[in-house]
Design an enzyme around this catalytic site. Structure first.
Site, PDB file in Angstrom:
ATOM      1  N   LYS A   1       0.927  -1.180  -0.082  1.00  0.00           N
ATOM      2  CA  LYS A   1       0.048   0.119  -0.079  1.00  0.00           C
ATOM      3  C   LYS A   1       1.017   1.288   0.158  1.00  0.00           C
ATOM      4  O   LYS A   1       1.805   1.416   0.827  1.00  0.00           O
ATOM      5  CB  LYS A   1      -0.961  -0.003   1.215  1.00  0.00           C
ATOM      6  CG  LYS A   1      -1.974   1.223   1.257  1.00  0.00           C
ATOM      7  CD  LYS A   1      -2.918   0.996   2.381  1.00  0.00           C
ATOM      8  CE  LYS A   1      -3.881   1.940   2.460  1.00  0.00           C
ATOM      9  NZ  LYS A   1      -4.814   1.868   3.667  1.00  0.00           N
TER      10      LYS A   1
ATOM     11  N   SER B   1      -9.769   2.430   2.896  1.00  0.00           N
ATOM     12  CA  SER B   1      -8.742   3.246   1.935  1.00  0.00           C
ATOM     13  C   SER B   1      -7.957   2.280   1.259  1.00  0.00           C
ATOM     14  O   SER B   1      -7.338   2.759   0.123  1.00  0.00           O
ATOM     15  CB  SER B   1      -8.098   4.280   2.691  1.00  0.00           C
ATOM     16  OG  SER B   1      -7.289   3.730   3.756  1.00  0.00           O
TER      17      SER B   1
ATOM     18  N   SER C   1      -9.678  -0.018   7.145  1.00  0.00           N
ATOM     19  CA  SER C   1      -9.318  -0.057   5.548  1.00  0.00           C
ATOM     20  C   SER C   1      -8.668  -1.301   5.293  1.00  0.00           C
ATOM     21  O   SER C   1      -8.206  -1.256   3.825  1.00  0.00           O
ATOM     22  CB  SER C   1      -8.320   1.085   5.466  1.00  0.00           C
ATOM     23  OG  SER C   1      -9.079   2.572   5.752  1.00  0.00           O
TER      24      SER C   1
END
Length: 512
Positions: A78, A153, A177
């Site tokens: 990420k 997210s 997330s």
């Protein structure tokens, strides 16, 4: 079977036996990314040195070096995590092109274990969002339906795993997330106990809530990653000094468990709401029935203060974000915008933050600054922290009655792109089931339990355990995963054929 369809554990076995090389495995995933990521947009940056690193791991194996279990396996990262030689933007224009001078601790541990970073995945800007639509670089699409969100997210990491672009990935979880994207993409995602995985090098959103964790297609794969990235880090002041058990061992034990007799599973009454999508509720209760049929005791528990969790979270998070994002001032690093005709440092700062931050980030900075302002601190931020304590007490009371807690991982399946983009409150409420775990610092897992009958999209269950009892997630998660596989005849994702991304669900219509 195609290499991209294998789990990380299966790839590990083939690599260790010499049946395949890390270069072959890495190239297969890079080819998959090239083929489908134009539609998915899971990645913001591809590691130009991935094949070179894979060749180095192959050379180490050929030389007889002792390597870790996942050595040579590719992994996506990420973009909230700092990485040497690759940009780390946190999905924001204000960090566009920024290459850190160091690796986040979790990334350094992956490299030391000889995993192959494939690249950096898309995300909501500074992890602010539930849909990955707030990325400054465009939205990510759900592989099950390209018109729908992949969660947020960390939608990029979840979509990469679900689309077979990577076998495993790293995400971060501030209010869900990791677990919510896992729920809507049919993947497995784990938020570890707060402080059990280092946050050093993770670009901060809310420091008391953020936690790095694994994303995968199987419970065992998440456990194998967790074993690598977990443990004390002296560079993280919130890092726990505990000695942790092998989570992979817990997952393997769970996969072999013949019965759940003696296990007390608590269903949180407040998180099994009548307003949830009917298909989500249906699959959730079918999973409970399956657990009960295999010996588990299902007990309804009440956590009355959970109903205030979203409100408290959206005061605590913006307040901490307002403070953490103050460092992006145009002076030290990142974007700098000079206003026409020049100006003071304050003018440059205002111009830079005005251009560099997106609307959701600005909204939360304003809200957080207001909540921390003189005259309002006690009324808003202070009150939210008191609610947080009440939620922690609710967890303690519940865990005095049961071993684990369960709920739907998200109240709905993946919604359409743009559907909630202009309605912040509707977007915020999507994290209603996952936020309490972050406020209390307890570990949670999102695990796929089938497809909703009304739209054919993935549904996830959330398993929560007491602080420091992450092994319970893996034990129960692996057992439930095995029971579901026996029921369906295959797992939700790993047995799907290599179809075009938007057609993936057609292969798993029986997984209901």
């Amino acid at each position: 079977m195609s290499l991209i369809k294998l789990s990380a554990a299966e790839l590990s076995e083939k690599l260790a036996s010499g049946e395949v090389s890390s270069v072959e495995v890495t190239k297969a995933h890079l080819d998959r990314i090239a083929a489908v990521d134009g539609d998915i947009h899971a990645f913001l940056h591809i590691n130009a040195k991935a094949l070179e690193t894979a060749a180095e791991v192959d050379a180490k194996r050929a030389a007889g070096e002792t390597l870790g279990e996942l050595a040579g396996v590719p992994i996506a990262i990420k973009d909230v995590l700092a990485t040497l030689e690759m940009p780390s933007t946190a999905g924001s224009k204000i960090l566009e092109g920024w290459i850190p001078p160091y690796d986040a601790t979790v990334v350094a541990r992956l490299r030391a274990a000889n995993l192959i970073p494939l690249g950096k995945t898309n995300m909501d800007e500074f992890a602010m969002g539930s849909s990955t639509e707030h990325s400054a670089y465009g939205p990510t699409h759900n592989p099950w339906d390209l018109d729908r969100i992949p969660g947020g997210s960390g939608g990029g990491s979840a979509a990469a795993v679900a689309a077979f672009e990577a076998p495993i990935a790293l995400g971060s979880d501030t209010g869900g997330s990791i677990r919510q994207p896992a729920a809507v993409t049919g993947s497995v995602g784990v938020k570890p106990t707060y402080g059990s995985v280092s946050r050093y090098g993770a670009i901060a959103l809310a420091s008391s809530l953020d936690q790095v964790g694994p994303v995968s297609r199987t419970v065992l794969d998440s456990a194998l990653v967790h074993d690598i990235i977990g443990g004390h880090d002296p560079r993280d002041s919130t890092s726990l000094k505990d000695a942790w058990p092998s989570f992979a061992a817990a997952a393997r034990a769970g996969a072999k468990a013949e019965s759940l007799k003696g296990l007390r599973i608590g269903v949180v009454k407040e998180l099994d709401a009548p307003g949830f999508q009917s298909g989500v509720t249906q699959r959730f209760h079918e999973a409970l029935d399956l657990l009960a049929a295999n010996g588990a005791e299902i007990i309804e528990v009440s956590a009355p203060n959970f109903e205030y969790a979203v409100a408290a979270y959206y005061l605590i998070l913006p307040a901490e974000a307002s403070s953490n994002l103050a460092k992006f001032d145009s002076v030290r690093f990142g974007l700098r915008v000079n206003p026409p005709g020049g100006g003071t440092v304050e003018d440059v700062m205002a111009a830079t933050r005005g251009v560099g931050f997106g609307p959701e980030v600005k909204r939360r900075i304003i809200l957080g600054t207001y909540a921390l302002s003189a005259g309002y601190y006690d009324e808003y931020y202070g009150s939210a922290q008191k609610v947080r304590t009440l939620i922690q007490r609710d967890f303690n009371a519940a865990f005095s009655q049961v071993d684990v807690l369960v709920s739907p991982a998200a109240p709905t399946t993946a919604f359409k792109l743009g559907e909630k983009l202009n309605d912040p409150l509707a977007m915020y409420i999507n994290d209603i089931t996952t936020i309490p775990a972050n406020l209390a610092g307890v570990p949670g897992m999102g695990l796929p339990i089938g497809l909703a009958p009304e739209d054919g999209l993935p549904v996830g269950i959330q398993i929560m355990a007491p602080q420091r009892a992450d092994d319970r997630l893996y034990t129960l998660g692996a057992t439930l995963e095995r029971l579901l596989e026996e029921k369906w005849g295959h797992t939700l994702l790993s047995q799907a054929p290599d179809l075009a991304p938007g057609e993936m669900f057609a292969a798993t219509e029986g997984a209901v």
